[in-house]
Design an enzyme around this catalytic site. Sequence first.
Site, short mmCIF file in Angstrom:
data_model
loop_
_atom_site.label_atom_id
_atom_site.label_comp_id
_atom_site.label_asym_id
_atom_site.label_seq_id
_atom_site.Cartn_x
_atom_site.Cartn_y
_atom_site.Cartn_z
N TYR A 1 5.93 6.55 -6.05
CA TYR A 1 5.43 6.48 -4.68
C TYR A 1 6.41 7.18 -3.73
O TYR A 1 6.02 8.06 -2.95
CB TYR A 1 5.25 5.01 -4.28
N ALA A 2 7.69 6.80 -3.81
CA ALA A 2 8.69 7.39 -2.92
C ALA A 2 8.78 8.90 -3.14
O ALA A 2 8.86 9.68 -2.17
CB ALA A 2 10.05 6.73 -3.16
N GLY B 1 -9.85 8.72 1.04
CA GLY B 1 -9.56 7.28 1.02
C GLY B 1 -10.01 6.61 2.31
O GLY B 1 -9.41 5.65 2.76
N ASN C 1 -5.34 10.99 3.27
CA ASN C 1 -4.88 9.60 3.38
C ASN C 1 -4.88 8.84 2.05
O ASN C 1 -4.12 7.89 1.89
CB ASN C 1 -5.78 8.88 4.40
N VAL D 1 -9.99 12.38 -5.55
CA VAL D 1 -9.19 13.54 -5.11
C VAL D 1 -8.34 14.12 -6.22
O VAL D 1 -7.77 15.21 -6.06
CB VAL D 1 -8.30 13.18 -3.89
N THR E 1 6.71 15.73 10.72
CA THR E 1 6.37 14.39 10.24
C THR E 1 6.70 13.39 11.34
O THR E 1 7.84 13.32 11.81
CB THR E 1 7.15 14.04 8.96
N LYS F 1 5.68 10.70 -1.74
CA LYS F 1 5.62 10.66 -0.27
C LYS F 1 6.66 11.61 0.33
O LYS F 1 6.44 12.18 1.41
CB LYS F 1 5.81 9.22 0.24
P1 NDP Z 1 -5.83 1.17 0.67
O1 NDP Z 1 -5.65 0.88 -0.80
O2 NDP Z 1 -6.26 0.05 1.56
O3 NDP Z 1 -6.84 2.37 0.88
C1 NDP Z 1 -6.69 3.55 0.15
C2 NDP Z 1 -8.07 4.10 -0.16
O4 NDP Z 1 -7.89 5.32 -0.91
C3 NDP Z 1 -8.89 3.14 -1.05
O5 NDP Z 1 -10.23 3.09 -0.63
C4 NDP Z 1 -8.74 3.79 -2.41
O6 NDP Z 1 -9.80 3.49 -3.29
C5 NDP Z 1 -8.75 5.25 -2.03
N1 NDP Z 1 -8.30 6.06 -3.15
C6 NDP Z 1 -7.33 5.79 -4.05
N2 NDP Z 1 -7.28 6.74 -4.97
C7 NDP Z 1 -8.23 7.64 -4.67
C8 NDP Z 1 -8.68 8.84 -5.28
N3 NDP Z 1 -8.15 9.28 -6.44
N4 NDP Z 1 -9.68 9.53 -4.69
C9 NDP Z 1 -10.26 9.08 -3.56
N5 NDP Z 1 -9.89 7.93 -2.95
C10 NDP Z 1 -8.89 7.22 -3.50
O7 NDP Z 1 -4.42 1.78 1.14
P2 NDP Z 1 -3.73 1.78 2.58
O8 NDP Z 1 -4.75 1.86 3.63
O9 NDP Z 1 -2.72 0.70 2.62
O10 NDP Z 1 -2.93 3.15 2.49
C11 NDP Z 1 -3.51 4.37 2.95
C12 NDP Z 1 -2.45 5.46 2.94
O11 NDP Z 1 -1.36 5.05 3.79
C13 NDP Z 1 -1.86 5.71 1.56
O12 NDP Z 1 -1.58 7.08 1.41
C14 NDP Z 1 -0.56 4.92 1.61
O13 NDP Z 1 0.39 5.42 0.71
C15 NDP Z 1 -0.15 5.13 3.06
N6 NDP Z 1 0.77 4.13 3.56
C16 NDP Z 1 0.44 2.81 3.57
C17 NDP Z 1 1.33 1.87 4.05
C18 NDP Z 1 1.04 0.41 4.08
O14 NDP Z 1 1.95 -0.39 4.38
N7 NDP Z 1 -0.18 -0.03 3.83
C19 NDP Z 1 2.67 2.27 4.55
C20 NDP Z 1 2.91 3.70 4.50
C21 NDP Z 1 1.99 4.58 4.02
P3 NDP Z 1 -9.52 2.45 -4.51
O15 NDP Z 1 -9.72 1.10 -3.91
O16 NDP Z 1 -10.54 2.84 -5.53
O17 NDP Z 1 -8.11 2.67 -5.00
#
Ligand code: NDP
Length: 253
Positions: free
Chosen positions: A147-148, A12, A83, A57, A233, A151
């Site tokens: 989600y919860a 990601g 990520n 993934v 963590t 995680k």
């Molecule tokens: P984004 O949606 O901005 O970025 C996530 C990226 O992962 C996107 O490019 C998405 O692509 C890609 N992705 C999703 N599914 C897959 C897959 N099956 N295979 C490969 N890539 C994939 O999310 P964030 O940056 O906000 O979040 C990143 C991480 O941080 C996540 O794990 C999230 O749960 C965690 N997080 C985020 C928080 C927040 O407040 N933003 C808080 C706590 C944790 P696509 O656009 O195609 O979905």
Amino acid sequence: MTESAPIAVITGGAAGIGWQIGQRLASDGYRVVAVDRVPGLTAEENPAGVLWRELDVTDPVAVDRVFGEIEAELGPIAVLINNAGIQRHRGIEDLTWDEWSAVVNVNLHGVFACLQAAGRRMLANGGGRIVNISSISARGSAGRAPYATTKAAVIGLTSTAGAEWAARGVRVNAVAPGYVDTGVFQQGVAAGTLNPATILSRIPAGRLADANEIAAAVSFLVSDNASYMNGQTLYVDGGFMVDYGVPLAKKPE
Ligand code: NDP
């Protein structure tokens, strides 16, 4: 960044927090490969020269193939950042099986597939570092059951892999971010299921996290400064988890 720089793979990594982590690891001296469903990178947006490969993934066969190709072309994978993550907002009573499964497939099965595929290679290569991205939502999060749950499961997988591989040179830790103004947060706000004002009132630091602050914690955990950290963590949340959400009515006398 040189041809001989250690390889860091980030799932990601084309958007949001993953993108910032990639930039940070590139500035730390890694040759970074962002694996993602979408490219999302233009040369202009990508001054650090982060490489990109298409990968979903949730497909463990593709994960193993792409990780093998990266090693064959660039060298051993020294670092993996798990990520990629998605969410679906709905109450448990209304959640569909498809919604539940979509989140479990990316946030848990995808994390396991990548951890196993990279971990096997790191064990064979004599070492490596893995950071899984969890969330403060692991403690429970109304309207976001899958989600919860996933995680929280990532924290269990992290501590287990950390214990299993510690003696063989592979360190596994997690970062649990608070709210960051990127994809999963923005989607909740756009859908009206997250209220930024309510969230801000609940964060002791009084602001959202900057994605760079999450990237800094990841950078630390993969560095030698964290050489004795395994299975942990690290919460990067402005104090969210150490406060139970009832602000003082006034400053104590
Ligand atoms: P984004 O949606 O901005 O970025 C996530 C990226 O992962 C996107 O490019 C998405 O692509 C890609 N992705 C999703 N599914 C897959 C897959 N099956 N295979 C490969 N890539 C994939 O999310 P964030 O940056 O906000 O979040 C990143 C991480 O941080 C996540 O794990 C999230 O749960 C965690 N997080 C985020 C928080 C927040 O407040 N933003 C808080 C706590 C944790 P696509 O656009 O195609 O979905």
